[in-house]
Scaffold this active site. Structure first.
Site, PDB file in Angstrom:
ATOM      1  N   HIS A 118       0.812  -1.211   0.000  1.00 37.90           N
ATOM      2  CA  HIS A 118       0.000   0.000   0.000  1.00 37.90           C
ATOM      3  C   HIS A 118       0.852   1.271   0.000  1.00 37.90           C
ATOM      4  O   HIS A 118       0.385   2.328  -0.392  1.00 37.90           O
ATOM      5  CB  HIS A 118      -1.082  -0.076   1.081  1.00 37.90           C
ATOM      6  CG  HIS A 118      -2.202  -0.942   0.586  1.00 37.90           C
ATOM      7  ND1 HIS A 118      -2.231  -2.306   0.812  1.00 37.90           N
ATOM      8  CD2 HIS A 118      -3.248  -0.675  -0.217  1.00 37.90           C
ATOM      9  CE1 HIS A 118      -3.280  -2.813   0.179  1.00 37.90           C
ATOM     10  NE2 HIS A 118      -3.922  -1.842  -0.440  1.00 37.90           N
ATOM     11  N   CYS A 177      -8.677  -4.516 -12.035  1.00 31.33           N
ATOM     12  CA  CYS A 177      -8.626  -3.337 -11.165  1.00 31.33           C
ATOM     13  C   CYS A 177      -7.370  -3.340 -10.294  1.00 31.33           C
ATOM     14  O   CYS A 177      -7.233  -2.514  -9.405  1.00 31.33           O
ATOM     15  CB  CYS A 177      -9.876  -3.248 -10.295  1.00 31.33           C
ATOM     16  SG  CYS A 177     -10.068  -4.643  -9.179  1.00 31.33           S
TER      17      CYS A 177
END
Ligand code: PEP
Ligand code: MG
Length: 564
Positions: free
Chosen positions: A195, A489
């Site tokens: 992340h 995605c």
């Protein structure tokens, strides 16, 4: 570091956020060292004066935090404000002062010891209080740093733009990254789909991870970071710096219609985390939202959000995309995104544990509430709402999820393909589900058995791996058998060269950080569908990820022209 005649020193890593930027290196400070156990005041030193030093150091830490919070925005501001509040709590200071006055402990040691007691007490309380232990440790480090002349922890607070070099960044550090000051990011560890990397991309900060030797670069050295090529050039020439600046200044936009040069439509959608990002994605021309990561609305929550709270958050995203498609993903809790109200902290392998859709086995009511909230939000807005579950591994899971969505009137229910088993069974899965969206970040992690957080495994953790591309192709075949659309995605969709390959494999839509839309649209618009298919065949047949990437990139001249 080099002279005019020296060859330039160039470090290589994995480029995870495209673009180039140059500036002086500032290193993340080393963790604040623990003061020696049992350290006491030297003979003759006044304990009262020493105790006062603690109060002064604490005030300085508070002032610094408030200052930094006033200049930050968004999540970073929240993190800094919470820590500043914690620093203002007088109990840590008075406990440490008591140790100095009563036991003649060294002030830094006294702070360390008092903080240990507070951390122990908070941990024992569990829940929200246990989560605050991180803030106490941060405050402790700041006070100890001030007392001992060490640098305070966190992203350095210097007054000029810089290239930040770190081993890796914690989530809290990442939240305080300010793109106005951090020109580029270089880490020696950190995976390409961690992340940290995703956030760098969302902020538009060029980033290179897994860079051997990065932490040895002396502070102040000018570094040119190429987040596309994955290189860090030390002491670049003025021409190289000017070229990077010219590339950065070139503003590219997306006209809102993704297509190949021969008109094959590929809707380009946006990935949205916090709802506040939705309007910016719409303004950037996104044709809809291909992934709304709902768990990002509730990452710091210890109790489940109410239906009403959820409706308010979801409506914000749907309102930004009135009349357009929005794919809402149900909570993907677990592994690198723990939600305290849903996931346990004691699993030995969280990435392989009860995460994503699996959390609904234990807590079906949380999924029920979420579907209720999504249905209410959908009814109140005009967006075309699709719903999908993360981490689906089997056909029965798919059937059960679709059924639950139907019961809430959510008729376009699909699944994420992130687990190899789902890719291999996509034919049966898509007989139930209305669509599939491939999460290439996790699909790569599980196909290659390589933790997406580990920089050391970065060469494995890329969707250029031919095995991952084969699973994408298998999923597209499953979609075609059932006449169901398959999108992507994961971060792969934001790599313009890989996007071309994905379209060639049969992917119908691409969803990415809004910043990547212009680049992906430009490169896709430079090739025909037949070329996409040709390049896809070459990539799947390659022996390695590197071969696949090199082969495809060498056939896309626009990449170099655009500096991608
Ligand atoms: C993925 O795994 O590719 C994905 C899109 O989901 P996340 O990155 O949120 O796990
Ligand atoms: Mg995922």
């Amino acid at each position: 570091m080099t002279t005019d005649t020296d060859p330039q020193q160039r470090l290589t890593g994995i480029g995870v956020s495209p673009g180039q930027a140059a500036g002086p290196v500032v290193a993340m400070p080393a963790p604040v060292a623990e003061p020696p156990v049992g350290a006491t005041l030297a003979e003759g030193l006044d304990a009262e004066q020493a105790a006062e030093q603690i109060a002064a150091a604490s005030s300085r830490a508070q002032a610094d935090l408030r200052e930094a919070a006033s200049r930050a925005s968004g999540a970073g501001k929240e993190v800094l404000e919470t820590t500043a509040m914690m620093a203002a709590d007088p109990s840590l200071v008075s406990a440490a002062q008591a140790l100095v006055r009563g036991n003649r402990l060294d002030p830094a040691r006294a702070v360390w010891q008092s903080a240990a007691t507070v951390i122990e007490q908070l941990s024992a309380l569990g829940g929200y209080m246990a989560e605050r232990t991180r803030d106490v440790a941060d405050v402790r480090d700041r006070i100890v740093a001030a007392l001992t002349g060490q640098l305070p922890p966190g992203v350095p607070d210097v007054d000029h733009p810089f290239v930040l070099v770190a081993t890796d960044l914690s989530p809290a550090d990442t939240a305080t990254l300010d793109p106005a000051r951090v020109l580029a990011l270089v880490t020696s560890e950190g995976g390409p789909t961690s992340h940290t990397a995703i956030l760098a991309r969302a902020l538009g900060i060029p980033a290179v991870v897994g860079t051997a030797g990065a932490t040895a670069i002396p502070d102040g050295t000018v570094a040119l970071v190429d987040g596309t090529a994955g290189t860090v050039t030390l002491d670049p020439t003025p021409e190289q710096v000017a070229h990077a600046a010219a590339l950065a200044a070139r503003v590219r936009t997306f006209d809102g219609t993704g297509r190949t040069s021969d008109g094959h439509r590929v809707p380009l959608l946006a990935n949205v985390g916090k709802p506040e990002g939705a309007q910016a994605a719409a303004d950037a021309g996104a044709e809809g939202v291909g992934l709304f990561r709902t768990e990002f609305c509730f990452l710091d929550r210890t109790d489940a959000p109410s239906v009403a709270e959820q409706v308010a958050q979801y409506r914000q995203v749907l309102a930004a995309f009135a009349g357009k498609k929005v794919v809402v993903r149900t909570l993907d809790a677990g592994a690198d995104k723990p939600l305290p109200f849903l996931t346990s902290t004691d699993e030995p392998n969280p990435a392989l544990g009860v995460r994503g859709y699996r959390t609904s086995w234990r807590n079906p009511e949380v999924l029920e509430d979420q579907l209720t909230a999504i249905a209410q939000a959908a009814a109140a807005e005009t967006a075309d709402v699709w719903v999908m579950a993360p981490m689906i591994a089997t056909v029965p899971e798919t059937a059960a999820f679709v059924e639950r969505c139907r019961a809430h009137g959510l008729s376009t229910a699909g699944v994420m393909v992130e687990v190899p088993s789902a890719a291999l069974q996509s034919g049966q899965i898509l007989a139930h589900a209305a669509f599939a969206s491939i999460g290439t970040n996790d699909l790569t992690q599980y196909t290659m058995a390589s933790d997406r957080m580990l920089g050391e495994l970065a060469t494995l953790s890329t969707a250029w791996q031919p095995a991952v591309l084969q699973l994408v192709a298998a999923t597209c075949r499953g979609g075609a058998q059932n006449d169901r659309p398959v999108g992507v995605c994961g971060e792969a969709a934001a790599d313009p060269a890989l996007a071309v390959v994905l379209v060639g494999l049969g992917v119908a839509t691409l969803s990415m950080t809004a910043r990547a839309l212009p680049d992906v649209a430009a490169v896709l618009g430079s090739v025909t569908l037949a070329t996409c298919q040709e390049l896809a065949a070459l990539a799947v047949a390659a022996d390695s990820a590197e071969d696949a990437r090199r082969t495809v990139r060498s056939r896309l001249p626009l990449l170099e022209e655009l500096g991608l």
